[in-house]
Design a protein around this motif. Structure first.
Motif, short mmCIF file in Angstrom:
data_model
loop_
_atom_site.label_atom_id
_atom_site.label_comp_id
_atom_site.label_asym_id
_atom_site.label_seq_id
_atom_site.Cartn_x
_atom_site.Cartn_y
_atom_site.Cartn_z
N ALA A 100 0.90 -1.14 -0.08
CA ALA A 100 0.13 0.16 0.01
C ALA A 100 1.00 1.28 0.29
O ALA A 100 2.02 1.28 0.58
N GLY A 101 0.23 2.18 -0.57
CA GLY A 101 1.14 3.58 -0.42
C GLY A 101 0.78 4.48 -1.73
O GLY A 101 -0.46 4.43 -2.32
N ASP A 102 1.75 5.42 -2.11
CA ASP A 102 1.41 6.43 -3.06
C ASP A 102 2.27 6.09 -3.89
O ASP A 102 3.54 6.25 -4.04
N PHE A 103 1.68 5.54 -5.25
CA PHE A 103 2.51 5.00 -6.29
C PHE A 103 2.62 5.87 -7.16
O PHE A 103 3.45 5.87 -8.26
N ASN A 104 2.05 7.25 -7.33
CA ASN A 104 2.17 8.13 -7.94
C ASN A 104 1.83 7.95 -9.71
O ASN A 104 2.60 8.60 -10.76
N PHE A 105 1.12 6.88 -9.79
CA PHE A 105 0.78 6.52 -11.13
C PHE A 105 -1.11 6.43 -11.09
O PHE A 105 -1.44 5.74 -10.09
N PRO A 106 -1.63 6.86 -12.12
CA PRO A 106 -3.22 6.42 -12.23
C PRO A 106 -3.35 5.40 -12.79
O PRO A 106 -2.76 4.57 -13.31
N PRO A 107 -4.81 4.94 -12.75
CA PRO A 107 -4.90 3.57 -13.35
C PRO A 107 -4.88 3.39 -14.58
O PRO A 107 -4.88 2.00 -15.12
N LYS A 144 -5.44 16.56 -10.02
CA LYS A 144 -6.77 15.98 -9.34
C LYS A 144 -6.36 14.40 -9.76
O LYS A 144 -6.67 14.25 -11.26
N SER A 145 -6.11 13.38 -9.03
CA SER A 145 -5.82 12.49 -9.95
C SER A 145 -6.10 11.00 -8.81
O SER A 145 -6.51 11.34 -7.81
N VAL A 146 -5.73 10.01 -9.49
CA VAL A 146 -5.87 8.79 -8.23
C VAL A 146 -4.39 8.19 -8.31
O VAL A 146 -3.67 8.00 -9.39
N LEU A 147 -3.70 8.08 -6.92
CA LEU A 147 -2.28 7.81 -6.93
C LEU A 147 -2.07 6.81 -5.86
O LEU A 147 -1.10 6.07 -6.06
N ASP A 148 -2.90 6.70 -5.08
CA ASP A 148 -2.81 5.81 -3.88
C ASP A 148 -3.59 4.29 -4.11
O ASP A 148 -4.90 4.60 -4.53
#
Length: 445
Positions: free
Chosen positions: A245-252, A388-392
């Motif tokens: 788990a964590g902040d992967f800094n990439f969106p799906p 505004k993103s999905v990173l986690d």
């Protein structure tokens, strides 16, 4: 000469009543001020498979959150925020962490540890903290003292990891940028009878959006090292599930997400990888030698302007075969040698009736086909004025013969709750939104 004033019994009674009212007002006002400092947006929960919570085996709540390190806060990055000072955010951060009542907490961008550690200690958590070389913030795994004991730990420095056997040292690493990012791994044995437990890893991957290859390399290394770490344990540890788990800094819709979850790379993703196969001055000091040291010290979101390096690649050259960067096929091989993780939110929200039309999923934004993995991730896990993103994510790697199931999920907030952007008083103390899940797996046989 006038006679001195002598208060009547009625005057004395009225004065006493006024004094009592003042004291009562003080008692009411003090807690209200404290409550206001720590107030956050209440969180609802989604039931996915609630019946599993009472079935045989283990049900454990896991949360992950990027706290937004105070050392990274810049007014120009968060122009709409009303709480950028540490004193304005810290009570909200602590409340958010503790409000989930999680058995395991994965935290990123952790600084001001002299403030956070006593809060965790008071809440009966132990923790393992690690940071990259010369980093001012790090990754932390906290766990309930009355539920687990940490029997092993390991820190993965991505810059030092090799991904191939041939070539010189630089080629064996196959890196495009020296980033100082790490993965923090622990083996947690469950207290009580038996030898069951869980492997937990948290990470904060390289932030630069243009460096898709480097992020994919780091994610592949993390998956490989989690699998190795589990296999290196004694006896039953090889049968423990793994949580990443964590902040992967990439969106799906990023190539690294598809590689991690076993999806075939789309043409656009392959193009992104190819464009990012470069070698930065932090790897090859002959490139823009005057700017190499500065580039190595760059932090997430630290630059802005028309030549904003979070939008373009600077101080780099095209990679050559001798640099050892992995091809698409080699990247796929790196990931597949270690198994295929499942995203708790993608799998969990997919099982919730009616969630598709709620606006709470990434697929509802229309940037990814509905049949691709990642479509049911939250619509946002980071929401600011500029990005505004999905990173986690909370990824789960099943153990042999022991599949992990999602029982409940902390429900994503709608974007309307974030106003003009986070952090925001009374809503969230970070620019990221926390994720939490109740996970269940069968008992160790």
């Amino acid at each position: 000469m006038s006679r001195p004033y002598q208060p009547t019994a009625e005057d004395i009674a009225k004065a006493e009543q006024r004094r009592i009212k003042r004291e009562q007002a003080k008692k009411i006002e003090t807690p209200a001020v404290e409550d206001d400092k720590s107030q956050i947006l209440p969180r609802e929960w989604l039931d996915v498979s609630p019946h599993l919570a009472s079935s045989e085996g283990h049900t454990i709540r896991v949360m992950t959150w990027n706290l937004l390190a105070q050392s990274l806060v810049r007014r120009e990055l968060f122009p709409t925020s009303d709480c950028l000072k540490a004193s304005q955010r810290e009570h909200m951060l602590y409340n958010e962490i503790l409000s989930h009542n999680a058995a395991i907490c994965c935290l990123q961008e952790v600084d001001r540890t002299e403030k956070l550690f006593p809060v965790l200690e008071k809440a009966n958590y132990a923790w393992v903290y690690a940071a990259g070389p010369r980093k001012k913030h790090g990754c932390l795994i906290a766990y309930r003292k009355d539920a687990f004991s940490c029997i092993r730990q390991k820190v993965i420095t991505y810059d030092d990891q090799e991904i191939r056997e041939d070539g010189d040292e630089q080629a064996r690493r196959g890196s495009s940028f020296r980033t100082k990012n790490i993965g923090n791994l622990v083996a947690l044995r469950k207290l009580g009878p038996g030898n069951d437990g869980v492997i937990v890893a948290t990470t904060h991957l390289f932030w630069h959006p243009a460096y898709a290859y480097e992020r994919a390399r780091q994610a592949g290394i993390l998956l490989r090292e989690v699998t190795r770490f589990r296999s290196e344990g004694s006896g039953p540890e090889a049968l423990w599930p793994s949580i990443i788990a964590g902040d992967f800094n990439f969106p799906p819709d990023d190539p690294a997400y598809s590689l991690l979850t076993g999806e075939a790379l789309l043409p656009a993703q392959k193009a992104r990888l190819e464009a990012s196969r470069v070698v930065h001055a932090t790897i090859d000091p002959t490139i823009a030698a005057g700017g190499a040291a500065q580039a190595e010290e760059e932090e997430e979101g630290a630059e802005s302007g028309e030549n904003d390096p979070d939008k373009i690649i600077v101080n780099a050259r095209a990679a050559q075969p001798s640099d050892g960067l992995l091809t698409d096929t080699e990247l796929e091989g790196l990931f597949r040698q270690s198994g295929t993780p499942t995203s708790a939110y993608d799998a969990g929200q997919k099982a919730v009736p009616g969630i598709s039309g709620s606006g709470l999923t990434y697929g509802s934004r229309g940037t990814i086909p509905s049949d691709r993995r990642g479509s049911f991730e939250p619509s946002y896990t980071s929401y600011t004025h500029y990005w505004k993103s999905v990173l986690d994510y909370i990824f789960v790697l099943d153990a042999p013969g022991r599949d992990v199931s999602v029982v409940r999920l902390a429900k994503p907030h709608s974007k309307e709750a974030f106003g003009d952007g986070l952090p925001r008083k009374g809503v969230c103390g970070s620019d990221h939104i926390s994720l939490a899940a109740d996970l269940h797996w069968p008992p160790l046989q």
